[in-house]
Each structure stands twice: as C-alpha cells, then as structure tokens.
Design an enzyme around this catalytic site. Structure first.
Site: not given
Ligand code: NAD
Length: 251
Positions: A18, A139, A152-153, A155-156
């Site tokens: 978060g 995702s 990644y895919a 896992a999702k």
């Molecule tokens: N951004 C995109 O385009 C996109 C697309 C599809 C899915 N998602 C999914 O949305 C979710 C959020 O993605 P985002 O783009 O905001 O990512 P981001 O990298 O911008 O933020 C992720 C957050 O998770 C925290 N984090 C990562 N590994 C951690 C760990 N081991 N322990 C505790 N905290 C941890 C990070 O510190 C960060 O605050 C993810 O599950 C990602 O797979 C993102």
C-alpha cells in the site's frame, strides 16, 4: 439498505503493497471513505509518508510479505480485519528462457504465496464475525498472457483460481472474494518496465487498450472500493478487468 456514505465507514482493512502505486491509490480511497487501513509494505518510509498524508485512519507495518511467519504475526497482533486487499506484486520483464528457478520462486513468493498467507491469517476472524471482503489484485496477464512475464502471468492466474475457490468456501460465512485485473496502470512498476522496453513499449501498452491510454491508481481504487464495500455483498467469485477494455481489444 447501505447508503453511499456508509458503505466503507468504520471498516478495518489491510492493504499489502500500500505504500506506492495502485496500493497507495487504494489506501487513499478507503481512508477517504472512513475505513481504518493498515499498510503492509517493505518500503516503510513511503508508507509512513502516505499515512501522514491520510491522517489517523492509516497505520503502517513494515514487513516483507515473503516472510510468511512475519505476515501472520503482524496480522494477529493487529486484531480483526474486515477487508483484505492483496495488492503487492512484482514483475520481472524477461523472456522465460532467461529466467532461473530462483526468479520463479521469488515471483511466486510475492505474487501468490503472500496472497495465501494474508488470506489465511484474516479468514478465521472474518468467519467468526460473519462478514469479510477479500479483494485480490491479479492482472490482465492472467487472461491474455504476457510477453516477458510468463511466471508473473502464471502467478496471477493462480491468484484468480485461488480467489474463486475462497469465494466458494466462504460464502456461507458472509465473506466475499473477488479479483481485479488491472491493465497498464501508471505506477513505479510500469515505469520500470518502460525503462527497460523504451517509449515503444509505452505506446504498445496504450494501444492495447480500447481507450488508448494508461490507467491510474485511482481507476483501480474505485473498483476495489466497490468490491470491498458493504454494498457489494451480492458480488463474489468475480473477476473485474480495469484495463481500458484491453480484454475486448485483444479479441
Ligand atoms: N501497474 C500495472 O500496470 C499493473 C498491471 C496489472 C497488475 N498490476 C498489479 O497491481 C499490483 C500493484 O502494482 P503496482 O504497479 O502498484 O506496483 P508498484 O511496484 O508500483 O508498488 C508495489 C508495492 O508493493 C510493495 N512490495 C513489493 N514487494 C513487496 C514485499 N515483498 N513485501 C512487502 N511489500 C512489497 C512495494 O514496496 C510497493 O509499495 C501488483 O500486484 C501488480 O502485479 C499492476
């Protein structure tokens, strides 16, 4: 009947990852609607800054979500939870043949096992309370596959199947479980992919949507807030794309 003003008011949430990106958008949105939020994130500084911005409703536990024992004890110490948003995730941006078993384990640990751990820790309390909302961030890669993101895919895809199973097992306790599938959302995660793939990748991502643009964390947070709310009590086992129509655009 639940009103718009009290659909999230007074509920207690945990949001993984978060501190930044989509998770930060979710934290801001839930806090704005009166939810108490505990951020679970590695990045304690960014999480504390966000908590200070949001005020007294938001608190922080600095934890590595791959440490399953730590996840369990943080949630046990925190007390009952009404809403769990499993949002933290990482991608790797590499063709599968260039990845190693250590890479697979790391991606599965964060993107899938941490979802198990948080859900496992919160469900008994939700079952006892007769109310709960699990919202898991998957995702569009789970539906469409991903060039440079095979593990990644996978896992999702696991997150989607897990969420449906949890919805089946827990409906009788008043607990719903749903998935949100973001498309390309403008966050640090996406920017790290663009740093590797260049402006061409950014254009390709925008072009893969019907709406022709990247999404924002607020776009995803709006969908999460609905699924996490009291008013979504008749929605469970669902997968909602928040991807500018990417699923349709792909045919
Ligand atoms: N951004 C995109 O385009 C996109 C697309 C599809 C899915 N998602 C999914 O949305 C979710 C959020 O993605 P985002 O783009 O905001 O990512 P981001 O990298 O911008 O933020 C992720 C957050 O998770 C925290 N984090 C990562 N590994 C951690 C760990 N081991 N322990 C505790 N905290 C941890 C990070 O510190 C960060 O605050 C993810 O599950 C990602 O797979 C993102």
């Amino acid at each position: 009947m639940t009103g718009l003003d009290d659909r999230l008011d007074g509920l207690r949430a945990v949001v993984t990852g978060g501190a930044k990106g989509i998770g930060a958008g979710i934290v801001r949105r839930l806090a704005r609607e009166g939810t108490h939020v505990l951020i679970l994130d590695l990045d304690a500084n960014a999480a504390q800054d966000l908590a200070a911005e949001c005020g007294h409703l938001v608190s922080v536990a600095a934890v590595d979500l791959t440490d399953l024992g730590a996840v369990n004890s943080v949630i046990a110490d925190h007390g009952p939870v009404d809403i769990a948003v499993n949002n933290a995730g990482v991608d790797q941006h590499a063709f599968f043949t260039r990845t190693t078993p250590d890479d697979w384990r790391r991606l599965l640990a964060i993107n899938l096992e941490a979802v198990f751990a948080v859900t496992h820790a919160v469900l008994p309390g939700m079952q006892a309370a007769g109310f709960g909302r699990i919202v898991n961030i998957a995702s569009e890669a789970a539906r469409l596959g991903s060039r440079g993101g095979a593990v990644y895919a996978a896992a999702k895809g696991g997150v989607v199947a897990f969420t449906k199973s949890i919805s089946i097992e827990n409906a009788r306790f008043g607990i719903t479980a749903n998935c949100v599938m973001p498309g390309p959302i403008d966050t640090p995660l996406l920017r790290s992919a663009v740093d590797k793939g260049g402006e061409g990748l950014l254009k390709a991502m925008e072009g893969a949507t019907l709406l022709g643009r990247l999404g924002t964390p607020d776009d995803v947070a709006a969908a999460v807030a609905f699924l996490a709310s009291r008013e979504a009590g008749y929605v469970t086992g669902e997968v909602l794309g928040v991807s500018g129509g990417m699923g349709v655009a792909a045919g």
